[in-house]
Every structure is written in C-alpha cells, then in structure tokens.
Design a protein around this motif. Structure first.
Motif, PDB file in Angstrom:
ATOM      1  N   TRP A   1      -7.845   6.292  -1.904  1.00 51.78           N
ATOM      2  CA  TRP A   1      -7.912   6.125  -0.451  1.00 51.78           C
ATOM      3  C   TRP A   1      -9.217   5.422  -0.125  1.00 51.78           C
TER       4      TRP A   1
ATOM      5  N   ALA B   1      -1.144   4.762   4.909  1.00 52.34           N
ATOM      6  CA  ALA B   1      -2.167   4.313   5.857  1.00 52.34           C
ATOM      7  C   ALA B   1      -2.261   5.349   6.957  1.00 52.34           C
TER       8      ALA B   1
ATOM      9  N   VAL C   1      -0.132  -2.672  11.139  1.00 49.19           N
ATOM     10  CA  VAL C   1      -0.506  -2.843   9.729  1.00 49.19           C
ATOM     11  C   VAL C   1       0.412  -3.893   9.120  1.00 49.19           C
TER      12      VAL C   1
ATOM     13  N   ILE D   1       0.857  -1.180   0.000  1.00 51.22           N
ATOM     14  CA  ILE D   1       0.000   0.000   0.000  1.00 51.22           C
ATOM     15  C   ILE D   1       0.895   1.233   0.000  1.00 51.22           C
TER      16      ILE D   1
ATOM     17  N   ALA E   1      -6.461   3.498   3.918  1.00 52.54           N
ATOM     18  CA  ALA E   1      -5.290   2.987   3.199  1.00 52.54           C
ATOM     19  C   ALA E   1      -5.337   3.495   1.768  1.00 52.54           C
TER      20      ALA E   1
END
Length: 127
Positions: A102, A48, A120, A45, A57
């Motif tokens: 997002w 976050a 995460v 990703i 995210a």
C-alpha cells in the motif's frame, strides 16, 4: 478385456495429451519484474481508498515498490480530477510480496481537498 487391462490402455491413450504440460520449479532463477504492460495505459492496481490521510493504492511488488519509483499523477483537465498511479521504474527485486504494498499520498501532495470527487484511472484487479 478385464478392468485392469482397460485401465492400462486408458492410461497409455492419454499420455500424449499430457505431454504438453509444463512444470516450473520454484527454485529456478526466473526474472520476475513488475512493470506496466505495453498494451495498457496504466498498470492495474489491487485496491484504492481515500481517507483523512489521503489517497492510498495497493500495488503488486517484488520488494522494491515505493514512492521513489511510483507516483500518483493528478489530471485536472476535465470536470473532476483524475488520479493515476504510474510506475516510473520496474521493481526488479526478488522478494515477492503476496499481499503487494500500500502506498499513500497525502491530499497536500496531490493538491486535492477532501471535498473533491476524484476518478481513479487505473484498472482494478481482484486479489
């Protein structure tokens, strides 16, 4: 040998080395897909954050990445909850979104409280 002749000889000498270059035209019909690589557990990703709205995210997108084909999974098996963003279906659209997208999940959706420390599990890629 003069300078002009030397330049021509040098250009001819490097031509074979340049013959391995590949140029891809932007208007070709390429099949670009956003999927999770087989070698990684979760896709990377690009950002976050946690705030009063919940967990957000930033993911790569070809125009069809949304909460219907991506989910945030919470693993409560360890000392602190772990969250992972998981793509359920590939994004086969063709509208490349340079900034990605997002997606946000509320704390209620995730079953988390704002006092919890969450880990995460996705790797982060620089944008």
């Amino acid at each position: 040998m003069n300078v002009k002749s030397l330049a021509v000889v040098a250009a001819l000498a490097v031509t074979p080395a340049l013959s391995g270059c590949v140029i891809v035209a932007a208007d070709t019909d390429t099949d670009v897909r956003v999927t999770t690589p087989a070698s990684s557990r979760f896709e990377s990703i690009y950002g976050a954050q946690f705030d009063e709205r919940g967990f957000s995210a930033r993911l790569n997108s070809n125009g069809c990445t949304n909460k219907e084909n991506v989910e945030a999974r919470v693993d409560r098996s360890g000392p602190r909850p772990k969250i992972a963003v998981v793509r359920l279906k590939p994004d086969n659209c063709r509208a490349f979104m340079r900034e990605g997208v997002w997606l946000t999940w509320s704390l209620e959706e995730l079953g988390l409280s704002k006092e919890q420390v969450v880990e995460v599990q996705n790797s982060f890629m620089p944008w």
